[in-house]
Design an enzyme around this catalytic site. Structure first.
Site, PDB file in Angstrom:
ATOM      1  N   HIS A 136      52.552  -2.657  28.033  1.00 28.43           N
ATOM      2  CA  HIS A 136      53.788  -2.424  28.774  1.00 28.43           C
ATOM      3  C   HIS A 136      53.850  -3.367  29.979  1.00 28.43           C
ATOM      4  CE1 HIS A 136      55.020   1.846  27.290  1.00 28.43           C
ATOM      5  NE2 HIS A 136      54.698   1.035  26.303  1.00 28.43           N
TER       6      HIS A 136
ATOM      7  N   TYR B 160      58.878   7.481  35.626  1.00 24.55           N
ATOM      8  CA  TYR B 160      58.466   8.460  36.638  1.00 24.55           C
ATOM      9  C   TYR B 160      59.748   8.881  37.352  1.00 24.55           C
ATOM     10  CZ  TYR B 160      53.632   6.770  36.087  1.00 24.55           C
ATOM     11  OH  TYR B 160      52.402   6.433  35.591  1.00 24.55           O
TER      12      TYR B 160
ATOM     13  N   PRO C  76      47.297  12.823  38.819  1.00 23.00           N
ATOM     14  CA  PRO C  76      47.541  11.881  37.721  1.00 23.00           C
ATOM     15  C   PRO C  76      48.732  10.939  37.922  1.00 23.00           C
ATOM     16  CG  PRO C  76      48.208  14.110  37.095  1.00 23.00           C
ATOM     17  CD  PRO C  76      47.516  14.217  38.410  1.00 23.00           C
TER      18      PRO C  76
ATOM     19  N   LYS D  52      45.344   6.786  37.499  1.00 23.33           N
ATOM     20  CA  LYS D  52      44.134   6.102  37.949  1.00 23.33           C
ATOM     21  C   LYS D  52      42.823   6.790  37.547  1.00 23.33           C
ATOM     22  CE  LYS D  52      45.952   2.612  39.863  1.00 23.33           C
ATOM     23  NZ  LYS D  52      46.423   2.147  38.559  1.00 23.33           N
TER      24      LYS D  52
ATOM     25  N   TYR E  24      49.518  -0.367  40.704  1.00 20.07           N
ATOM     26  CA  TYR E  24      49.703   0.303  39.412  1.00 20.07           C
ATOM     27  C   TYR E  24      48.925  -0.413  38.304  1.00 20.07           C
ATOM     28  CZ  TYR E  24      51.855   3.028  35.732  1.00 20.07           C
ATOM     29  OH  TYR E  24      52.045   3.888  34.664  1.00 20.07           O
TER      30      TYR E  24
END
Ligand code: FAD
Ligand code: PHB
Length: 389
Positions: A73, A201, A293, A297, A384
């Site tokens: 991704h 998200y 979560p 990570k 990220y």
């Protein structure tokens, strides 16, 4: 009494990966796991791998299925009260993430362990650590009613947050840092083609939701829930209805009500225990630290700890380095605290906290700044995709 070089407590991703890396280096290990192999292989947990994690799995020789089945991704989407913004990870950092479930990583590692012939004992009860501050350590356990004792040079405590290893360190020597969040995540796994191409998200006025996936035909979705909520309180219909209300209009109409393969609730917590070494015991992964979560990570941190522990043990055994074991804990903690910061930040910005009007304005301002500022996006993206190992 038998003998090995390193006893590894726990056959989660941390313990299995350490066993594989040390096996390749010719260092003997014994893995002791409290649960059955079926239970360990069936747990549904994390889903996003950093490039650094993929590289370590490659180095360990367990990445062939990951290479063919992992979904690369190049971006993620952040939704806030109806507005959605794509963070172009690849353009901002030159790096991507790989969507490949922890369940699959665990299967690949379990298969490699079995093929290596190195010993693992599943359903090992009453594991206890002895002589950690002496000249050699011992580990005792019971298996199928028979008591066993193993002597070893070192113990790797890879037994997760509730394991025995961290508790074997005298409390007076450990410093604990902790934050428990006033909400949890209800997760659902289902066989349906994901209507989204990348993870979303989403922060809505009804709470947070995450749209994720495991494969081109399997979705993993989460909704923020209250801490005292129970899985039994949520039918599949109720889950999907709530998820649709939170994920934003574009996808709400494309998400069918499909039956769940699994549903579970996880509490959200930040936790660090310092230092990660006590004499002959080294903690790695969730045994030493927990992240909520939201930043994806947890698994990735377990892998960087294990890489550092492998390098420290290799330094000790192969190069007779005096300092490599001493460097382990400070080296891990530098990376851990940065991931703790990012996970705390993602969690704080995206979840609803009722009756916190100032907090809501801060979230709104923070996310608008993120959407509008190239600099803020670079910062989010570099965290990220994962800071360097
Ligand atoms: P674990 O995977 O916990 O493995 C520890 C192992 O030790 C287990 O197999 C356990 O049975 C064994 N063990 C425990 N006690 C003993 C004992 N006394 N003796 C022998 N063996 C013992 N991270 C994300 O990034 N995204 C997510 O969505 C996400 N969801 C999660 C959901 C849940 C419910 C949990 C608990 C964690 C989740 N995480 C997630 C975090 C991520 O899965 C962990 O960071 C990762 O599993 C850490 O790996 P580990 O090997 O350190 O610990
Ligand atoms: C998941 O797919 O389970 C997942 C993905 C991203 C996260 C957490 C969980 O941040």
């Amino acid at each position: 009494m038998t003998r090995t070089q390193v006893v590894i407590v726990g056959a989660g991703p941390a313990g299995l990966l350490l066993g594989q890396l040390l096996h390749k280096e010719g260092i003997d290990t014994l893995i002791l796991e409290r649960r059955s192999a079926e239970y360990v292989g069936g747990r549904i947990r994390a889903g996003v791998l950093e490039q650094g994690t993929v590289d370590v799995l490659e180095h360990a020789g367990v990445a062939s299925r990951l290479r063919s089945e992992g979904l690369v991704h190049d971006g993620v989407e952040i939704g806030f009260r109806g507005r959605r913004h794509r963070i172009d990870l690849k353009a901002l950092t030159g790096k991507a993430v790989t969507v490949y479930g922890q369940t699959e990583v665990t299967h690949d590692l379990m298969n490699a362990r079995a093929a290596s012939g190195a010993p693992s004992v599943y359903e090992a009860e009453d594991v206890a650590l002895h002589g950690l501050d002496g000249s050699s350590a011992r580990v005792t356990y019971t298996h199928r009613g028979v008591a066993h004792e193993v002597s070893c040079d070192f113990v790797a405590g890879c037994d997760g947050f509730h394991g025995v290893s961290r508790r074997s360190i005298p409390a007076s020597l450990l410093k604990i840092f902790e934050r428990v969040y006033p909400f949890g995540w209800l997760g659902l796994l289902a066989d349906v083609r994901p209507p989204w191409n990348e993870l979303i998200y989403a922060s809505s006025d009804r709470g947070f939701a995450l749209a994720s996936m495991r494969s081109p035909t399997r979705v993993r979705c989460y909704v923020q829930c209250s801490l005292d909520d129970r899985v039994e309180n949520w039918s599949d219909e109720q889950f999907w209805d709530e998820f649709r209300r939170r994920i934003g209009e574009e996808f709400a109409s494309q998400v069918p009500t499909v039956p769940s393969l699994e549903k579970s609730i996880a509490p959200l917590r930040s936790f660090v225990a310092e230092p990660m070494r006590y004499g002959r015991l080294f903690l790695a992964g969730d045994a030493a630290h927990i992240v909520p979560p939201t930043g994806a990570k947890g698994l990735n941190l377990a892998v960087s700890d294990v890489l550092y522990l492998y390098e420290a043990l290799r330094g000790h055994y192969r190069e007779r380095s005096a300092s490599s074991l001493d460097d382990y804990s400070p080296r891990c903690l530098r990376r851990i605290w940065r991931a703790e910061r990012f996970s705390w930040w993602m969690t704080s910005q995206l979840h609803s906290q009722p009756e916190d009007a100032f907090g809501l304005r801060m979230q709104q301002t923070e996310l608008e700044y993120l959407f509008d500022s190239h600099a803020a996006q670079i910062s989010m993206a570099e965290n990220y995709v994962g800071l360097p190992f």
